[in-house]
Scaffold this active site. Structure first.
Site, mmCIF file in Angstrom:
data_model
loop_
_atom_site.group_PDB
_atom_site.id
_atom_site.type_symbol
_atom_site.label_atom_id
_atom_site.label_comp_id
_atom_site.label_asym_id
_atom_site.label_seq_id
_atom_site.Cartn_x
_atom_site.Cartn_y
_atom_site.Cartn_z
ATOM 1 C CG HIS A 37 -1.928 -1.105 1.230
ATOM 2 N ND1 HIS A 37 -2.525 -1.576 2.391
ATOM 3 C CD2 HIS A 37 -2.431 -1.871 0.226
ATOM 4 C CE1 HIS A 37 -3.345 -2.570 2.088
ATOM 5 N NE2 HIS A 37 -3.311 -2.762 0.785
ATOM 6 C CG HIS A 69 -7.034 -3.122 1.589
ATOM 7 N ND1 HIS A 69 -6.191 -4.198 1.477
ATOM 8 C CD2 HIS A 69 -7.730 -3.310 2.741
ATOM 9 C CE1 HIS A 69 -6.365 -5.015 2.497
ATOM 10 N NE2 HIS A 69 -7.295 -4.492 3.285
#
Length: 599
Positions: free
Chosen positions: A532, A576
């Protein structure tokens, strides 16, 4: 005259640029990943009198990685931290510098080298940012366009939502959602729920509620706090991955004059004497160099590692670093490659379990044949589920922060009220092993830190981007993050204690109980990547304070150059990155289109 849609669809080769031949376009997009595919497609559709080229170092994942990319169950293939766990046809093979927060380990950090980028390789998890997170972006950039209400249309624009098909999911595996949060139904990317869920997930609501979390209404309404099933980017009819390559790039290329240069790598950006980006130098596997010229703009969408690297080898970045490699300084921007933010995966609390593991079907007689038949018949069964599918986002209850240092308390208190500290993922882990011994069927509560203070950076080790940059990932560098990590494990243990089918704690084990023991376990065996990374070309108002681009992604100090991908977010999302990247790309693509129309 532009060919008809039907004719150009038949002649698919018309969609590809001629490698090694110089050419000129209005817009050149560097990188056909998640963001680049959207940007190229939206510009080509909205500005039919303009020409668009998109350059991608990889090729089609359907060819390069086959079923491992298309079938959800295999989404974790070639994404692990071990040096051998990457597939060179679809991955850059990037490795971190030794990570102090991971006991000095060097880890593979998966990055897509393929059309569709991370949307072709991730676990397909979709959720949106929070209202407070978007408010923080508006504050940093000085641009209210990033407030939640203004961004919501861009969050919806990409998608076509389908409610879960309960013919294939057990009734106690139903998902909460509000259809109005997905009320635009003509987006090209499919968003739905798998036609199968592990039986462990049916115990998630009970366990998370007992620990004090609330049910969440689908993680799409600006509030992540709470628990539930997340939707995923898959086609509901056949349960194949719905990526930006399939949904945007291939569709648009067949309907417009957009050109795709696949398996082609941009080596540097070209500028004229007025510091305007005029094009890019390109090679195919390092051979046959050619130049693509841009009449309007060059847009860099190469990801949080390669976007800052490309800027630096082209003369945009910290002066000291550029001069060290004899790179002519076009724009001295100290923030390029800095401010790296990530969401570290710090491991999981693992228990024995009296339910089948995630991969139990693979051990059953004719298990593969049965699963394949279910999947090929109607897209159901275990192959339709990308990984875990149930999670909760949480802010620490007071008892978990009581013993933290004041600096950590102050950091957590300063976050927006809806910004979660940790994501807790319920997983039927599979037949796991610890210290080389089998543990049988296991379940786990995984921990992803979503509020951290540590920052990493990307730096050059060559003037050529054929040489990988140095990746200092920065996990757990700060005392605050270490305290948050320990508290996350303690909170995960509380949640796990309410899962009725969990037995003995196997990892890290009941003997790991003090703060020092928990932190040592996290550093030596827990922490790993979840991919991420963001903010290495961060948005902001002042380049002297680390900003690289303005609120419309225009690079400071030059003209005709933007950066549109996760690297231009000012900080990573609390969770996310897929969902926020879709909205980010859609919003900034519209900025490009609006600028062209205004001229």
């Amino acid at each position: 005259m532009r060919p008809s849609t039907a004719f150009s669809t038949l002649l698919a080769g018309n969609s590809f640029g001629d490698p090694s031949v110089n050419a000129t376009y209005d817009y050149i997009i560097v990188g056909a990943g998640l963001a680049g595919s959207i940007v190229a497609s939206r510009i080509a559709e909205a500005l039919p009198n303009m020409t668009v080229a998109v350059v991608e170092a990889g090729s089609f994942y359907e060819i390069s990685n086959g079923n491992y990319s298309q079938i959800p169950y295999y989404s974790t293939m070639y994404t692990g931290p071990e040096p051998e766990d990457y597939q060179p046809l679809i991955d850059w093979g990037i490795f971190t510098e030794p990570i102090a927060g991971a006991a000095g380990r060097v880890q593979h950090y998966a990055q897509g080298k393929t059309l569709g980028g991370s949307s072709a390789r991730n676990q397909m998890i979709y959720h949106r940012g929070t209202k407070g997170w978007y408010g923080a972006i508006a504050n940093v950039t000085g641009d209210d366009a990033y407030q939640w209400d203004n961004m919501l249309p861009f969050m919806k624009k990409s998608f076509n939502f389908t409610a879960p098909d309960m013919e294939y999911r057990a009734q106690n595996l139903s998902a909460n959602f509000t259809i109005s949060t997905f009320d635009v139904s003509d987006g090209p990317v499919h968003l739905s729920y798998p036609k199968w869920a592990p039986s462990l997930s049916s115990y998630g609501a009970e366990a998370y509620a007992a620990a004090g979390l609330k049910p969440n209404d689908g993680f799409a309404n600006g509030d992540l706090l709470g628990y539930g099933f997340w939707p995923v980017t898959l086609r509901p009819d056949d349960s194949t991955r719905s990526s930006t390559e399939v949904a945007f790039l291939s569709r648009t290329a067949a309907q417009t004059s957009m050109k795709i240069y696949q398996s082609s790598m941009v080596r540097n950006i070209l500028f004229d004497s007025n510091k305007r980006a005029t094009g890019v130098n390109v090679t195919n596997a390092g051979e046959r160099p050619f130049t693509l010229s841009a009449r309007k703009e060059v847009i860099v969408s190469s990801g949080f590692i390669h976007s800052p690297q490309l800027l630096m080898v082209s003369g945009i970045g910290p002066r000291e670093q550029l001069e060290r490699f004899d790179i002519n300084v076009i724009s001295d921007l100290p923030g390029v490659g800095q401010n790296l933010r990530d969401t570290p995966n710090i491991g999981a609390i693992v228990h024995s379990m009296n339910l089948p593991s995630k991969n139990a079907w693979t051990q059953a007689p004719n298990g593969y044949e049965i699963a394949n038949d279910m999947y090929l018949t109607n897209g159901s069964g275990p192959l339709s589920n990308p990984a875990s599918d149930f999670a909760g986002w949480d802010k620490f209850p007071a008892q978990y922060t009581a013993n933290m240092t004041q600096t950590t308390k102050d950091f957590l208190a300063a976050l927006p009220s809806d910004w979660p500290n940790v994501e807790y993922v319920l997983s039927a882990s599979g037949t796991a092993s610890a210290e080389g011994s089998s543990m049988g069927n296991t379940g786990s509560i995984g921990c992803l830190l979503t509020s951290t203070t540590s920052a990493g950076n990307i730096s050059l080790q060559s003037s050529s981007n054929a040489v990988a940059p140095l990746l200092h990932i920065g996990w757990l560098d700060s005392q605050e993050d270490q305290e948050i990590a320990v508290a996350a494990y303690r909170r995960a243990r509380e949640i796990a204690s309410h899962v009725p089918v969990f037995g003995e704690e196997l990892v890290p084990g009941k003997n790991v109980s003090t703060d020092a023991q928990i932190l040592n376990y996290i550093k030596t065996k827990g922490v790993t990547d979840i991919h991420h990374g963001a903010a290495t070309c961060a948005m902001g108002r002042d380049p002297n304070r680390g900003a690289v681009v303005d609120s419309k992604a225009r690079v400071f100090g030059v003209k005709g150059l933007r950066v549109i991908d996760t690297s231009s977010l000012p900080f990573t999302a609390p969770g996310h990155t897929q969902g926020v990247t879709y909205a980010h790309a859609e919003k900034l693509a519209m900025d490009v289109i609006d600028a062209a129309v205004e001229v």
